[in-house]
Design a protein around this motif. Structure first.
Motif, PDB file in Angstrom:
ATOM      1  N   PRO A  56     149.102 -22.754  18.477  1.00  0.00           N
ATOM      2  CA  PRO A  56     148.361 -23.830  17.808  1.00  0.00           C
ATOM      3  C   PRO A  56     148.246 -23.688  16.296  1.00  0.00           C
ATOM      4  CG  PRO A  56     146.800 -22.232  18.641  1.00  0.00           C
ATOM      5  CD  PRO A  56     148.172 -21.718  19.011  1.00  0.00           C
ATOM      6  N   SER A  57     149.052 -22.824  15.672  1.00  0.00           N
ATOM      7  CA  SER A  57     148.959 -22.652  14.221  1.00  0.00           C
ATOM      8  C   SER A  57     149.378 -23.928  13.489  1.00  0.00           C
ATOM      9  CB  SER A  57     149.845 -21.493  13.769  1.00  0.00           C
ATOM     10  OG  SER A  57     149.337 -20.258  14.220  1.00  0.00           O
ATOM     11  N   LEU A  58     148.927 -24.021  12.259  1.00  0.00           N
ATOM     12  CA  LEU A  58     149.291 -25.122  11.367  1.00  0.00           C
ATOM     13  C   LEU A  58     149.950 -24.528  10.134  1.00  0.00           C
ATOM     14  CD1 LEU A  58     145.889 -26.854  11.887  1.00  0.00           C
ATOM     15  CD2 LEU A  58     148.072 -27.879  12.518  1.00  0.00           C
ATOM     16  N   PRO A  59     150.827 -25.265   9.463  1.00  0.00           N
ATOM     17  CA  PRO A  59     151.617 -24.657   8.381  1.00  0.00           C
ATOM     18  C   PRO A  59     150.807 -24.252   7.166  1.00  0.00           C
ATOM     19  CG  PRO A  59     152.017 -27.018   8.494  1.00  0.00           C
ATOM     20  CD  PRO A  59     151.227 -26.658   9.716  1.00  0.00           C
ATOM     21  N   TRP A  60     149.565 -24.735   7.051  1.00  0.00           N
ATOM     22  CA  TRP A  60     148.709 -24.325   5.936  1.00  0.00           C
ATOM     23  C   TRP A  60     147.674 -23.289   6.387  1.00  0.00           C
ATOM     24  CZ3 TRP A  60     149.666 -29.423   7.249  1.00  0.00           C
ATOM     25  CH2 TRP A  60     148.814 -29.991   8.189  1.00  0.00           C
ATOM     26  N   VAL A  61     147.814 -22.795   7.634  1.00  0.00           N
ATOM     27  CA  VAL A  61     146.888 -21.779   8.145  1.00  0.00           C
ATOM     28  C   VAL A  61     147.604 -20.456   8.385  1.00  0.00           C
ATOM     29  CG1 VAL A  61     145.305 -21.147  10.020  1.00  0.00           C
ATOM     30  CG2 VAL A  61     145.372 -23.508   9.184  1.00  0.00           C
ATOM     31  N   ALA A  62     148.682 -20.466   9.181  1.00  0.00           N
ATOM     32  CA  ALA A  62     149.369 -19.211   9.508  1.00  0.00           C
ATOM     33  C   ALA A  62     150.822 -19.489   9.857  1.00  0.00           C
ATOM     34  CB  ALA A  62     148.675 -18.498  10.661  1.00  0.00           C
ATOM     35  N   THR A  63     151.745 -18.875   9.126  1.00  0.00           N
ATOM     36  CA  THR A  63     153.167 -19.019   9.379  1.00  0.00           C
ATOM     37  C   THR A  63     153.847 -17.663   9.233  1.00  0.00           C
ATOM     38  OG1 THR A  63     153.641 -19.536   7.060  1.00  0.00           O
ATOM     39  CG2 THR A  63     153.216 -21.403   8.517  1.00  0.00           C
ATOM     40  N   ARG A  64     155.151 -17.623   9.524  1.00  0.00           N
ATOM     41  CA  ARG A  64     155.952 -16.409   9.382  1.00  0.00           C
ATOM     42  C   ARG A  64     157.146 -16.684   8.478  1.00  0.00           C
ATOM     43  NH1 ARG A  64     154.994 -17.071  14.889  1.00  0.00           N
ATOM     44  NH2 ARG A  64     157.096 -17.917  15.236  1.00  0.00           N
ATOM     45  N   LEU A  65     157.498 -15.685   7.675  1.00  0.00           N
ATOM     46  CA  LEU A  65     158.740 -15.712   6.915  1.00  0.00           C
ATOM     47  C   LEU A  65     159.763 -14.886   7.680  1.00  0.00           C
ATOM     48  CD1 LEU A  65     160.518 -16.205   4.377  1.00  0.00           C
ATOM     49  CD2 LEU A  65     159.507 -14.110   3.431  1.00  0.00           C
ATOM     50  N   CYS A  66     160.868 -15.514   8.063  1.00  0.00           N
ATOM     51  CA  CYS A  66     161.890 -14.844   8.869  1.00  0.00           C
ATOM     52  C   CYS A  66     163.229 -14.843   8.132  1.00  0.00           C
ATOM     53  CB  CYS A  66     162.051 -15.547  10.221  1.00  0.00           C
ATOM     54  SG  CYS A  66     160.547 -15.533  11.230  1.00  0.00           S
ATOM     55  N   GLN A  67     164.079 -13.905   8.555  1.00  0.00           N
ATOM     56  CA  GLN A  67     165.405 -13.799   7.958  1.00  0.00           C
ATOM     57  C   GLN A  67     166.427 -13.465   9.035  1.00  0.00           C
ATOM     58  OE1 GLN A  67     166.079 -12.040   3.939  1.00  0.00           O
ATOM     59  NE2 GLN A  67     167.210 -10.477   5.066  1.00  0.00           N
ATOM     60  N   ARG A  68     167.591 -14.074   8.931  1.00  0.00           N
ATOM     61  CA  ARG A  68     168.693 -13.835   9.859  1.00  0.00           C
ATOM     62  C   ARG A  68     169.885 -13.320   9.076  1.00  0.00           C
ATOM     63  NH1 ARG A  68     173.142 -17.008  11.538  1.00  0.00           N
ATOM     64  NH2 ARG A  68     173.717 -16.825  13.744  1.00  0.00           N
ATOM     65  N   GLU A  69     170.367 -12.148   9.478  1.00  0.00           N
ATOM     66  CA  GLU A  69     171.546 -11.572   8.838  1.00  0.00           C
ATOM     67  C   GLU A  69     172.812 -12.222   9.385  1.00  0.00           C
ATOM     68  OE1 GLU A  69     171.288  -9.551   6.362  1.00  0.00           O
ATOM     69  OE2 GLU A  69     169.126  -9.196   6.510  1.00  0.00           O
ATOM     70  N   GLU A  70     173.917 -11.959   8.736  1.00  0.00           N
ATOM     71  CA  GLU A  70     175.183 -12.581   9.116  1.00  0.00           C
ATOM     72  C   GLU A  70     175.546 -12.279  10.562  1.00  0.00           C
ATOM     73  OE1 GLU A  70     179.510 -13.271   7.025  1.00  0.00           O
ATOM     74  OE2 GLU A  70     178.564 -11.306   6.831  1.00  0.00           O
TER      75      GLU A  70
END
Length: 637
Positions: free
Chosen positions: A185-199
């Motif tokens: 139930p998160s909202l983008p101005w409350v709690a998000t994650r920064l993710c990264q995908r390698e090649e």
């Protein structure tokens, strides 16, 4: 009540409606600049290309550039190797213009998936393909993914599994992909994650995931470093992600308490931009007003002051120094959609006296040139300028906003309290054609950033958690009381009005009495009914704003205007779009019926072909005229 003589000659409803034209989504490319322009007359968005002083439209009249991913869209166009790609409003598919110099070529469809919508387009040169957010309606669910769309119309899923995605960006060599994601139930101005995908396909979470920060707008700089906006320190500020420990180190910590972005209701935002040689272009909000600055970021792992630099982050940050900060375009008070090339910074800007403008700002001397828009529709004698406003609320808190006195005031004027939507959004001290319409007719206007608005830090933004329908009403009443105590308005002639979430707050305020009347524009009247039918992006928002429907049933009961229609004893006017998928027409019509059953004077205007937020000039003008006539009848008794 008085206004200027013959205000319709100075600023009519039709003129105010026409002034709702706007710009979006700048891209510096092909030796020029791409942007989207909205024209309220046909209610259409065109894609324009500016080069050598001449703008021209690239999209044929049958196309309109607008995404509806998450209903609010954003990121509906980008530049490609030689041309541009865009999302067509009618079918939500991606189209390619093969060259910005081909004035006769028809757009070519790159996607043909009618169950899907697309948004936040970007072109990755290393792939010679597009990166996009895809929204797919599948059986009983709505699924979001990050996809790669080739210029040959091939499609490949890159990332899936989270509920929502935003801000996807590829590194210069195309080997790394970074994005923001969050789950219900998160909202983008409350709690998000920064993710990264390698090649090779390995995915890692670089920041967030603990519920203590909202991240947005990841960016790779020219040296391959990854930046992101994080509010973990209390304000949305640029942070450089440290590859060694996965931490995000701040550029803008305790010494710089400003939000560098608004709440991300739409995709494709760009409020800061890492440039070459450690340069940073960014915008931030100071007491609700936007400023644009350029500075240099210097690496210094020791965390000691050098060459007059000042720390904008914690001492552990190797990228924490802002040097030679320079304020740009200081006549403007809001900045969006930043872009740059070798000679200029570009942005969409607004000021208290001008219509929205596309600006080119020389990087060497800061000279400002208007490329499009920026007209001054009113003379100084007819223009009410915003005055910063705040007042005490709660315990040791203050709410904020902007007050506009009426023109040619000869007595204590009636007041209109403007309530923005969201409610996690904000109003800004810029020229608003609607506000000018009212101040020229003898009304004062208070544009209120009640607690819960963005632009004043994380704590202020999250203040509405569990409090919606009560806390902002407290702010409305405190603000009106302060203006009345100062003698600036007539407390017996105060109207409260708002759109969407602002319409709900207006109705909640009317339930408590003390107003002469009000207006709800596609506003919520029954939160539980909205919760049952609203779209995925906001499906859990009401639980955050009010509470769990079962556990907090009494709270819903107390804050549902439809259930308290008997406590509203003053006239109300309602406006609604027939195609609204956010607040359905049934919401408004139930409230209208409940008030009419109790003998309350009510007016209802339905615009059958409008969605959530009116766009057609004829309807915008009609709504202004109807609201004015309604208030005049109320004041005349």
């Amino acid at each position: 009540m008085q206004g200027v003589a013959d205000p319709d000659r100075v600023w009519s409803a039709a003129q105010a409606a026409a002034a709702s034209a706007d710009f979006a989504e700048l891209h510096a490319a092909h030796g020029g600049l791409l942007w989207v322009a909205f024209d309220p007359q046909p209610a259409r968005c065109g894609l324009f290309f500016w080069r050598e002083g001449q703008p021209r439209e690239l999209t044929p009249p049958a196309y309109s550039v607008r995404s509806r991913v998450y209903e609010y869209g954003g990121g509906a166009c980008c530049a490609t190797a030689q041309g541009a790609a865009f999302v067509n409003e009618a079918d939500q598919q991606v189209y390619l213009l093969t060259s910005v110099d081909d004035t006769h070529g028809a757009p070519c469809a790159l996607t043909q998936r009618p169950q899907c919508r697309y948004g936040e387009l970007s072109f990755v040169p290393a792939w010679q393909a597009l990166l996009a957010v895809e929204e797919s309606r599948e059986a009983e669910s709505v699924v979001h993914r990050l996809v790669r769309i080739g210029l040959d119309a091939g499609r490949r899923v890159l990332v899936e599994g989270a509920d929502f995605y935003a801000g996807a960006v590829a590194s210069g060599d195309g080997r790394q992909l970074a994005w923001i994601e969050w789950d219900r139930p998160s909202l983008p101005w409350v709690a998000t994650r920064l993710c990264q995908r390698e090649e090779g396909g390995t995915v890692s979470v670089l920041a967030g995931g603990q519920g203590d920060q909202a991240l947005q707008q990841p960016r790779f700089d020219k040296d391959g470093r990854l930046w992101v906006l994080s509010d973990q320190a209390g304000w949305w500020q640029p942070c450089c992600v440290d590859d060694e420990d996965g931490g995000a180190h701040g550029l803008g910590g305790p010494a710089s308490p400003y939000d560098h972005a608004a709440a991300p209701w739409q995709l494709g935002g760009c409020s800061y931009l890492p440039l070459v040689d450690g340069e940073m272009l960014l915008t931030r909000f100071e007491e609700g007003s936007g400023v644009l600055v350029g500075c240099a970021v210097r690496t210094n792992a020791l965390g000691v002051e050098v060459d007059g630099a000042h720390s904008l982050g914690g001492p552990a940050s190797p990228y924490e120094w802002a040097i030679g900060e320079r304020r740009l375009a200081q006549d403007y008070s809001r900045f969006r959609a930043l872009a740059a090339d070798a000679g200029h910074y570009y942005c969409i800007a607004a000021s208290p006296s001008r219509l929205p403008a596309v600006l080119a700002i020389a990087r060497d001397d800061g000279a400002v040139r208007i490329l499009a828009g920026g007209e001054k529709p009113l003379s100084e004698t007819h223009l009410s300028l915003p005055q910063p406003f705040d007042c005490a609320v709660g315990t040791g808190e203050r709410c904020h906003g902007f007050f506009y006195p009426p023109m040619d005031k000869a007595e204590k004027p009636p007041l209109l309290v403007f309530l923005h939507g969201g409610p996690t959004s904000a109003c800004y001290p810029v020229f608003d054609p609607r506000i000018a319409f009212w101040t020229l007719r003898g009304y004062a206007v208070l544009d209120l950033n009640y607690r819960g608005s963005s632009g004043y830090g994380r704590a202020y933004r999250l203040r509405l958690a569990g409090q919606w329908g009560a806390l902002e009403v407290e702010d409305i009443r405190a603000a009106v009381a302060k203006l009345a105590d100062e003698g600036g308005i007539d407390p017996a002639r105060v109207f409260v009005r708002g759109a969407s979430a602002g319409g709900y707050s207006a109705l909640c305020a009317l339930v408590g009495g003390g107003f002469a009347g009000g207006a709800s524009l596609y506003g919520v009247s029954d939160p539980l009914a909205l919760r049952r039918v609203t779209h995925k992006f906001e499906a859990d928002y009401l639980d955050w704003l009010i509470g769990d429907p079962q556990r907090d049933a009494a709270r819903y009961q107390a804050r549902t205007p439809l259930l308290h229609a008997g406590k509203i004893g003053v006239p109300v006017i309602f406006f609604q779009g027939g195609l609204d998928a956010v607040v359905l027409p049934a919401q408004t019509e139930a409230m209208v019926a409940a008030l009419r059953d109790r003998g309350v004077p009510v007016e209802y205007r339905l615009y059958a072909d409008e969605r959530h937020g009116f766009r057609q000039a004829a309807h915008l003008a009609d709504a202004l005229q109807a609201e004015l006539a309604f208030y005049q009848r109320v004041l005349q008794g």
